[in-house]
Write a protein that holds these residues in place. Structure first.
Motif, PDB file in Angstrom:
ATOM      1  N   VAL A   1       0.834  -1.203   0.000  1.00  0.00           N
ATOM      2  CA  VAL A   1       0.000   0.000   0.000  1.00  0.00           C
ATOM      3  C   VAL A   1       0.867   1.250   0.000  1.00  0.00           C
ATOM      4  CG1 VAL A   1      -1.818   1.265   1.207  1.00  0.00           C
ATOM      5  CG2 VAL A   1      -1.834  -1.226   1.200  1.00  0.00           C
ATOM      6  N   ASN A   2       1.863   1.298   0.912  1.00  0.00           N
ATOM      7  CA  ASN A   2       2.781   2.431   0.941  1.00  0.00           C
ATOM      8  C   ASN A   2       3.996   2.053   1.771  1.00  0.00           C
ATOM      9  OD1 ASN A   2       3.639   4.936   0.169  1.00  0.00           O
ATOM     10  ND2 ASN A   2       1.964   6.065   1.121  1.00  0.00           N
ATOM     11  N   TYR A   3       5.048   2.835   1.651  1.00  0.00           N
ATOM     12  CA  TYR A   3       6.264   2.577   2.423  1.00  0.00           C
ATOM     13  C   TYR A   3       6.839   3.907   2.890  1.00  0.00           C
ATOM     14  CZ  TYR A   3       8.757   3.766  -1.915  1.00  0.00           C
ATOM     15  OH  TYR A   3       9.227   4.405  -3.042  1.00  0.00           O
ATOM     16  N   TYR A   4       7.487   3.866   4.054  1.00  0.00           N
ATOM     17  CA  TYR A   4       7.960   5.088   4.703  1.00  0.00           C
ATOM     18  C   TYR A   4       9.348   4.860   5.281  1.00  0.00           C
ATOM     19  CZ  TYR A   4       2.914   6.044   4.676  1.00  0.00           C
ATOM     20  OH  TYR A   4       1.602   6.220   4.303  1.00  0.00           O
ATOM     21  N   SER A   5      10.135   5.911   5.279  1.00  0.00           N
ATOM     22  CA  SER A   5      11.421   5.887   5.968  1.00  0.00           C
ATOM     23  C   SER A   5      11.186   6.220   7.435  1.00  0.00           C
ATOM     24  CB  SER A   5      12.370   6.911   5.341  1.00  0.00           C
ATOM     25  OG  SER A   5      13.558   7.007   6.093  1.00  0.00           O
ATOM     26  N   CYS A   6      11.734   5.403   8.325  1.00  0.00           N
ATOM     27  CA  CYS A   6      11.526   5.626   9.760  1.00  0.00           C
ATOM     28  C   CYS A   6      12.599   4.892  10.540  1.00  0.00           C
ATOM     29  CB  CYS A   6      10.136   5.164  10.194  1.00  0.00           C
ATOM     30  SG  CYS A   6       9.928   3.382  10.162  1.00  0.00           S
TER      31      CYS A   6
ATOM     32  N   THR B   1      -2.983  -6.002  18.562  1.00  0.00           N
ATOM     33  CA  THR B   1      -3.966  -5.817  19.628  1.00  0.00           C
ATOM     34  C   THR B   1      -4.140  -4.363  20.033  1.00  0.00           C
ATOM     35  OG1 THR B   1      -2.256  -6.204  21.294  1.00  0.00           O
ATOM     36  CG2 THR B   1      -3.528  -8.121  20.562  1.00  0.00           C
ATOM     37  N   GLN B   2      -3.139  -3.541  19.736  1.00  0.00           N
ATOM     38  CA  GLN B   2      -3.243  -2.126  20.096  1.00  0.00           C
ATOM     39  C   GLN B   2      -2.369  -1.319  19.151  1.00  0.00           C
ATOM     40  OE1 GLN B   2      -2.505  -1.348  24.213  1.00  0.00           O
ATOM     41  NE2 GLN B   2      -2.924   0.831  24.073  1.00  0.00           N
ATOM     42  N   LEU B   3      -2.874  -0.148  18.786  1.00  0.00           N
ATOM     43  CA  LEU B   3      -2.161   0.722  17.863  1.00  0.00           C
ATOM     44  C   LEU B   3      -2.411   2.150  18.319  1.00  0.00           C
ATOM     45  CD1 LEU B   3      -0.563   0.633  15.131  1.00  0.00           C
ATOM     46  CD2 LEU B   3      -2.738   1.028  13.988  1.00  0.00           C
ATOM     47  N   ASP B   4      -1.359   2.831  18.764  1.00  0.00           N
ATOM     48  CA  ASP B   4      -1.562   4.199  19.219  1.00  0.00           C
ATOM     49  C   ASP B   4      -0.328   5.042  18.920  1.00  0.00           C
ATOM     50  OD1 ASP B   4      -1.345   3.153  22.710  1.00  0.00           O
ATOM     51  OD2 ASP B   4       0.045   2.967  21.058  1.00  0.00           O
ATOM     52  N   LYS B   5      -0.584   6.329  18.901  1.00  0.00           N
ATOM     53  CA  LYS B   5       0.460   7.324  18.624  1.00  0.00           C
ATOM     54  C   LYS B   5       0.729   8.081  19.900  1.00  0.00           C
ATOM     55  CE  LYS B   5      -0.899  10.822  16.328  1.00  0.00           C
ATOM     56  NZ  LYS B   5      -1.416  11.714  15.272  1.00  0.00           N
TER      57      LYS B   5
ATOM     58  N   LEU C   1       8.366  11.219   8.411  1.00  0.00           N
ATOM     59  CA  LEU C   1       8.270  12.529   7.783  1.00  0.00           C
ATOM     60  C   LEU C   1       6.895  13.138   8.047  1.00  0.00           C
ATOM     61  CD1 LEU C   1       9.814  14.526   6.001  1.00  0.00           C
ATOM     62  CD2 LEU C   1       8.748  13.448   4.008  1.00  0.00           C
ATOM     63  N   ASN C   2       5.834  12.302   7.970  1.00  0.00           N
ATOM     64  CA  ASN C   2       4.473  12.752   8.275  1.00  0.00           C
ATOM     65  C   ASN C   2       3.799  11.645   9.076  1.00  0.00           C
ATOM     66  OD1 ASN C   2       1.808  13.630   8.333  1.00  0.00           O
ATOM     67  ND2 ASN C   2       1.916  14.508   6.269  1.00  0.00           N
ATOM     68  N   ILE C   3       3.909  11.746  10.375  1.00  0.00           N
ATOM     69  CA  ILE C   3       3.454  10.648  11.242  1.00  0.00           C
ATOM     70  C   ILE C   3       1.931  10.524  11.219  1.00  0.00           C
ATOM     71  CG2 ILE C   3       3.345  12.073  13.326  1.00  0.00           C
ATOM     72  CD1 ILE C   3       4.398   9.623  14.872  1.00  0.00           C
ATOM     73  N   ASN C   4       1.209  11.615  11.010  1.00  0.00           N
ATOM     74  CA  ASN C   4      -0.256  11.545  11.033  1.00  0.00           C
ATOM     75  C   ASN C   4      -0.788  10.729   9.854  1.00  0.00           C
ATOM     76  OD1 ASN C   4      -0.525  13.136  13.368  1.00  0.00           O
ATOM     77  ND2 ASN C   4      -0.336  15.014  12.176  1.00  0.00           N
ATOM     78  N   ASP C   5      -0.258  10.961   8.653  1.00  0.00           N
ATOM     79  CA  ASP C   5      -0.704  10.190   7.497  1.00  0.00           C
ATOM     80  C   ASP C   5      -0.360   8.719   7.657  1.00  0.00           C
ATOM     81  OD1 ASP C   5      -1.681  12.460   6.391  1.00  0.00           O
ATOM     82  OD2 ASP C   5      -0.072  12.741   4.919  1.00  0.00           O
TER      83      ASP C   5
ATOM     84  N   PHE D   1       0.018   7.040  10.448  1.00  0.00           N
ATOM     85  CA  PHE D   1      -0.808   6.427  11.487  1.00  0.00           C
ATOM     86  C   PHE D   1      -2.235   6.186  10.995  1.00  0.00           C
ATOM     87  CE2 PHE D   1      -3.432   6.636  15.386  1.00  0.00           C
ATOM     88  CZ  PHE D   1      -2.856   5.566  16.060  1.00  0.00           C
ATOM     89  N   LYS D   2      -2.771   7.121  10.199  1.00  0.00           N
ATOM     90  CA  LYS D   2      -4.120   6.914   9.654  1.00  0.00           C
ATOM     91  C   LYS D   2      -4.174   5.692   8.754  1.00  0.00           C
ATOM     92  CE  LYS D   2      -5.725  11.722   9.801  1.00  0.00           C
ATOM     93  NZ  LYS D   2      -6.085  12.924   8.991  1.00  0.00           N
ATOM     94  N   LEU D   3      -3.139   5.523   7.937  1.00  0.00           N
ATOM     95  CA  LEU D   3      -3.099   4.353   7.057  1.00  0.00           C
ATOM     96  C   LEU D   3      -2.978   3.064   7.869  1.00  0.00           C
ATOM     97  CD1 LEU D   3      -3.000   3.105   4.272  1.00  0.00           C
ATOM     98  CD2 LEU D   3      -0.538   3.560   4.213  1.00  0.00           C
ATOM     99  N   MET D   4      -2.177   3.095   8.922  1.00  0.00           N
ATOM    100  CA  MET D   4      -2.041   1.907   9.779  1.00  0.00           C
ATOM    101  C   MET D   4      -3.378   1.575  10.439  1.00  0.00           C
ATOM    102  SD  MET D   4       1.687   2.848  11.405  1.00  0.00           S
ATOM    103  CE  MET D   4       2.030   1.327  12.267  1.00  0.00           C
TER     104      MET D   4
END
Length: 1194
Positions: free
Chosen positions: A158-163, A204-208, A233-237, A239-242
């Motif tokens: 779906v997408n990939y990010y540098s982190c 079981t849990q996913l949070d920022k 680079l854009n943690i909000n985008d 996290f929404k995708l996750m």
């Protein structure tokens, strides 16, 4: 692959040349493959951090000319084999041709043109296939993900990010890959490689969060561990995708439906860099969900676009700033300021769309007129021409409605009747049907009420009529804060049905499905199912105190609505509490209106509330606990100790307070609910706790707290209609000496808005997501514990082993949901079955688990044994095996004694396990079925492999247990039939004598299996020697038995003597030949030089010709192989057979065989290997390809 030629200025930087000729250079990326040293580590690290394409294609071919300093990259490859094929093609097709060119520029032009021509031809051949919309960079990342993590092509990135991934306290910089079903991370820093793969179904849990240790990080929790990722680079985008992907995974666990990509997405106006089609799909889904939730639209409504604009509001004489939304069936407007103005215009109601004259006051206006003479003026539109054209396109696709939005209640009240006449359909004539709300039906003959209640109702009706005249009536009504104030003041009874339909969106659905309810009633009438039985049981429990449900009219209407919905949505069917809600709907609405309101409740407003596990209610129960913790922290801690919140909230939410509050009060909450949604239920629940905070804090146990809350809710009254004529039983029993104080429901609603009105719907949805993860995973854990408890008595595995096996079995089932299978996941998962039988696997999945977990390792013969065992376990022949059947068979192989293991092995070589296709001769197989077939039940073992049930024969049924009674007396005595029925159901353990005899073909197959089974054992030679001895002994036993049967004059069923074989030793010769074949195929057999010969120890690999010695002179420890002089026309002996007792007795004479079958085996190592299988496959596949190709290049 060939690529369009690209200039390369520095050919030697970071690359190593492996082959070269005057025109081409084959290079390998430094650090790829073996060796590389420090420079290789640095280059590998650089490639990972910078996401270089060299991670995917570490090989390339450059074009060079003698006089030029510029190189051209013309091909790249992910493996040495791929790049070598390109190199060989260049040498054989181009090298000689370009060597005759005089000008280097001509060489470069010719080669570049040739490569571009090859690429164009490849693209032409692929034009009929589905075009790939993803950009080249993204496709490269997807290939990289599959290579790094061993994913199949079905797994879509779906997408990939540098982190950074925090392993301990050290961050590892790398790349996070988010696919549809997995979260993957890869990092390579100076030789240190980190690989992580997490299934979304295990989260079981996913949070920022943001802490001192993990600044602005994302935490991903599973049952075993926690993972932290930061430096996005854009943690909000991200996290929404996750969140979206985790939500899809939870839906898979609930419904077992794989993710289906949307193939009808509109093409993007411009190429989006590094954005996949799936990412656009998920973004569109999120927007559609918000759009449908905001305007209460159906699930199939898809947002086409939105734009900023202003709307002229005639009631306020002003322009309201907001956004205009266009979808395939609706035009909607929402003001920027909350509750200022909202508008929904169905396209079926639109008559005219036109561009009005522009002015400085009204730039770019568009006027929309409806069929009921309402006009709406939008202005400040950026692209007015495109918008008008888009609306016109949708209008052309909208079917012309035969009736407009006339809005008066009379039209809605007689809607079902008009549709019935129009379509020529009617309800069942024998059953009375309510054509209007039951409340009106029973009040029309009552004398006119002139009391305070009637006066209040008239005042409310007048207020709403004034509102209709100012803001419009029907679906196109302006919805403002004034509308909400009127709803909070209570909707008058005569308008309640109309406004419930309007605010819930059910009116739109009913208008677009004319006659649908009547069809459902006719289709479901007379059908019997589990849902209809539950409905019949609960019909008379639905508001029994109301006279509308004390006769057949109300009961029949309730039955039809509930049965029709169960027929529409068998996934939900019927759930308790639906009857209470539906009975209230029927009081104010016609049957069809009540049905569509129920659809809106179950499928949109209260999602997953009424499924088999009430997941939605449990989710909102968790949300309520979080809200209590946030707003009432002291009370939350105390009530958590008492365990009260989980007890009270479920009944409050499932029935919208209708079951715990007086009806006249609760129905006002239903008014607010249809307008505001679930938010108002949370607000009122918090207000109830707040009002009783002091009393609850002084409670010492759960019962006392429940009593306090019960008394409070029983005394919530509607003071506008006076006191309740009949106090609730709960209030009478718990009132004590002094009567409890009454609480006005309007004060309770007002208090809830004043104290907890800051609640927002989007915040509640965010909290629902977190709770959904917890609830569904908790339900999965509960299911696992139930399965383990049930299997503890039926298998010898420990609790830990059963839990691991259940996870492996379920994982195999879930993997097939998204990576394909021979049968769909929905067919293999039935939530109505017990937990033991819910998850089922097909033959392919069973074969994979059998190969990984079974103790009998048979090499290439393992799939054959797996298929046979599957046929034994699949009693109902539906091609599926459940967990209980799988574990019972596996437990027998691991923990059974020698007799039980041999019984299972013996059955694996008899029908139905041994299918006719596996037999060498169909003639002998058919004779076996006709000659020696025992009762059919013996071929159909039960789930319990070691203790099967046998169908009682007709002779046993005829036995008279009491003796001396005539058949007439027995027929008249029902107790006799009960005893016979119990006797038939009584399981009868199968003994070894019940097993059928084995013919020669089946015996040959058994010997093949045994020879393959011992190939990896430490005592391989002794086992081969022992089985050779046993096989020879059993052959002689079969020959002796054949002679005995022939001498006894045994005939076939046809009355003819069995055919004689061409030679006496033919059967034995066939068997010996088969055993020798198996021996020759066995892995790494010892050579003759490895085994010293002596007279006392004869190897099981000793072979003599059957043509050189008579059968009686062959030693027991030698395997026979048919010589050249054997007759070609010899066939298997149809009269030869042995019994299981003979096999068992022969096996017991050989200590190595006894030790092998009596040995206790540990399944832990097998399970660990099965869990690590993906990692092993990934490592071996990446390593073996380079190793093989390096050998090829040498």
């Amino acid at each position: 692959m060939w690529i369009h030629p690209e200039e390369v200025l520095l050919a030697g930087a970071l690359w190593v040349s492996e082959r070269a000729n005057p025109f081409f250079i084959l290079q390998r990326r430094r650090g790829h493959g073996r060796g590389g040293g420090l420079s290789g580590l640095l280059v590998g690290t650089l490639d990972v951090v910078l996401d270089s394409s060299a991670r995917v294609a570490p090989y390339r071919i450059l074009l060079q000319t003698a006089d030029s300093q510029v190189y051209w990259n013309i091909a790249c490859g992910s493996s040495r084999r791929e790049i070598t094929e390109h190199w060989d093609w260049l040498e054989s097709n181009l090298l000689q041709t370009i060597s005759i060119f005089d000008n280097d520029q001509d060489i470069t032009t010719f080669v570049k043109g040739k490569i571009c021509g090859i690429i164009a031809e490849e693209n032409r051949l692929k034009q009929n296939e589905e075009p790939e919309e993803d950009c080249g960079k993204f496709q490269e990342a997807e290939l990289k993900m599959r290579k790094l993590f061993g994913m199949p092509e079905e797994e879509k990135l779906v997408n990939y990010y540098s982190c950074s991934y925090w392993k301990g306290r050290v961050p590892r910089q790398g790349w996070l890959y988010l696919s549809v079903n997995h979260l993957c991370f890869y990092s390579f820093l100076l030789g240190k490689e980190v690989t992580l793969v997490v299934q979304w179904t295990e989260v079981t849990q996913l949070d920022k969060n943001a802490t001192l240790l993990f600044p602005e990080s994302v935490r991903v929790s599973t049952r075993d561990t926690e993972h932290f990722f930061s430096m996005f680079l854009n943690i909000n985008d991200t996290f929404k995708l996750m969140e979206q992907l985790a939500n899809i995974a939870m839906r898979q666990l609930l419904d077992n439906e794989a993710f289906a990509a949307d193939r009808s997405l509109p093409k993007p106006c411009k190429t989006l860099k590094n954005v996949s089609v799936l990412k656009r799909d998920l973004d569109a889904r999120a927007k559609n969900e918000r759009y449908r939730s905001t305007f209460r639209l159906t699930q199939d409504e898809r947002l086409d676009g939105h734009t900023d604009c202003t709307l002229w509001t005639p009631f306020a004489k002003m322009h309201v700033v907001g956004q205009l939304f266009i979808s395939n069936n609706y035009i909607c407007f929402n003001s920027r300021e909350e509750d200022l103005c909202q508008l929904i215009i169905p396209l079926r109601e639109v008559s005219i769309v036109e561009k009005a004259d522009s002015s400085s006051v009204l730039p770019c206006p568009v006027s929309i007129s409806t069929k009921n003479k309402m006009n709406f003026l939008f202005a400040n539109l950026k692209d007015r021409d495109f918008l008008v054209q888009r609306i016109s396109d949708f209008l052309q696709r909208t079917p012309d409605s035969s009736w407009g939005d006339t809005s008066p209640m009379s039209a809605l009240g007689h809607l079902a009747e008009s549709q019935s006449v129009h379509r020529g359909r009617h309800y069942h004539p024998d059953v009375p049907t309510a054509r209007q709300g039951l409340l009106q039906l029973y009040q029309k003959d009552a004398p006119e009420d002139l009391g305070p209640k009637a006066m209040k109702e008239k005042m409310k009706e007048e207020a709403w009529n004034i509102h209709f005249s100012e803001f419009g009536r029907g679906v196109c009504m302006y919805r403002t804060s004034r509308t909400r104030d009127l709803v909070l003041s209570g909707i008058p009874e005569r308008l309640r049905g109309e406004l419930w339909l309007l605010f819930s969106g059910a009116q739109n659905q009913m208008a677009t499905h004319v006659g649908y309810y009547g069809d459902l009633v006719e289709q479901s009438m007379g059908l019997c199912s589990l849902a209809t039985e539950e409905i019949e049981r609960d019909l008379h429990r639905s508001m029994p105190e109301h006279r509308a449900f004390q006769n057949e009219t109300g009961i029949a209407a309730l039955r039809r609505v509930l049965t029709a919905y169960a027929h529409r949505n068998p996934g939900i069917g019927y759930c308790q509490a639906m009857n209470i809600v539906t009975s209230v709907l029927l009081l104010y609405c016609t049957e069809e209106e009540a049905f569509w309101l129920l659809v809106a409740l179950c499928e949109r407003m209260l999602p997953d509330y009424y499924n088999t596990r009430v997941v939605g209610a449990l989710v909102d129960q968790g949300v309520f606990e979080d809200l209590t913790r946030a707003f009432l922290p002291m009370l939350h801690d105390h009530m958590q100790d008492l365990g009260v919140i989980s007890t009270i909230s479920l009944s409050w939410f499932l029935t919208l307070f209708l079951s715990v509050m007086p009806f006249d009060s609760a129905v006002l909450l239903v008014d607010c609910f249809f307008y505001e949604g679930i938010k108002v239920i949370f607000q009122v629940a918090l207000a109830v706790l707040h009002d009783n905070m002091d009393a609850l804090l002084s409670c010492n146990d759960e019962g006392e707290a429940m009593t306090i809350l019960g008394r409070y809710l029983d005394n919530v009254v509607n003071k506008q209609i006076g006191p309740s004529p009949v106090p609730h039983l709960h209030a009478l029993l718990t009132s004590g000496d002094e009567p409890p104080p009454e609480i006005d429901v309007f004060d309770l609603i007002k208090s809830s808005y004043e104290k907890f009105g800051s609640l927002r719907s989007d915040v509640i949805e965010q909290m629902r997501f977190k709770q959904r993860l917890k609830v569904i995973q908790s339900l999965e854990d509960t299911a696992k514990r139930s399965v383990v408890r049930a299997m503890m008595t039926e298998s010898a595995f420990s609790i830990e082993e059963l839990e691991e096996l259940y996870c492996l079995f379920k994982s195999k089932h879930m993997t097939s949901c998204y990576w394909g299978s021979s049968s769909s996941a929905a067919e293999r998962h039935d939530p109505s079955l017990p937990y033991l039988e819910q998850y089922r696997i097909d033959p392919l999945q069973f074969s994979q688990l059998f190969s990984a977990l079974a103790p009998w390792v048979c090499g290439g013969h393992t799939p054959v044994l797996s298929a046979r065992l599957f046929r034994i376990l699949d009693q109902n022949q539906d091609g599926l095996v459940n967990f209980k059947e799988f574990i019972t068979a596996l437990s027998g192989m691991y923990h059974g004694d020698m007799t039980e293991k041999l019984k299972l092995l013996y059955k694996l070589h008899l029908p139905p396990a041994l299918c006719p296709e596996e037999a060498e001769s169909a003639l002998e197989a058919s004779q076996f079925f006709t000659d020696d077939t025992p009762p059919e039940a013996s071929f159909l073992p039960s789930v319990d492999i070691m203790g099967q049930q046998e169908v009682t024969t007709g002779e046993e049924v005829k036995k008279d247990p009491e003796g001396g009674r005539s058949s007439e007396e027995k027929k008249e005595d029902y107790r006799y039939y009960l005893r016979m029925w119990a006797k038939e159901k009584e399981p009868k353990n199968e003994t070894i004598k019940d097993l059928p005899r084995m013919n020669q073909e089946q015996f040959i197959e058994l010997c093949k299996s045994l020879y393959n089974m011992f190939s990896e054992e430490p005592q391989e030679q002794q086992l081969y020697h022992a089985i050779a001895t046993v096989a020879s002994l059993l052959l002689r036993i079969g020959e002796v038995g054949k002679k005995f049967n022939n001498n006894g004059g045994k005939k076939t069923d046809g009355g003819q003597a069995p055919p004689t074989t061409p030679c006496d030793a033919s059967g034995e010769s066939h068997t010996c030949q088969a055993l020798a074949d198996v021996h020759l195929e066995s892995p790494a057999p010892p050579t003759w030089e490895e085994e010293p010969r002596d007279d006392t120890s004869v190897s099981s690999y000793s072979m003599v010709s059957s043509g050189s010695l008579p059968c009686d002179d062959i030693a027991d420890d030698m395997v026979l192989v048919c010589g050249e002089r054997q007759r070609r026309g010899s066939v298997l002996d149809a009269d030869w057979s042995i019994s299981f007792e003979q096999v068992l007795a022969s096996m017991l004479t050989e200590p190595p065989l006894v030790d092998y079958f009596e040995r206790k085996r540990d399944i832990q190592a097998k399970m660990a290997a099965c869990k690590a299988q993906r990692v092993v496959e990934r490592q071996t596949s990446s390593a073996s390809s380079d190793h093989e190709l390096s050998q090829h290049s040498v």
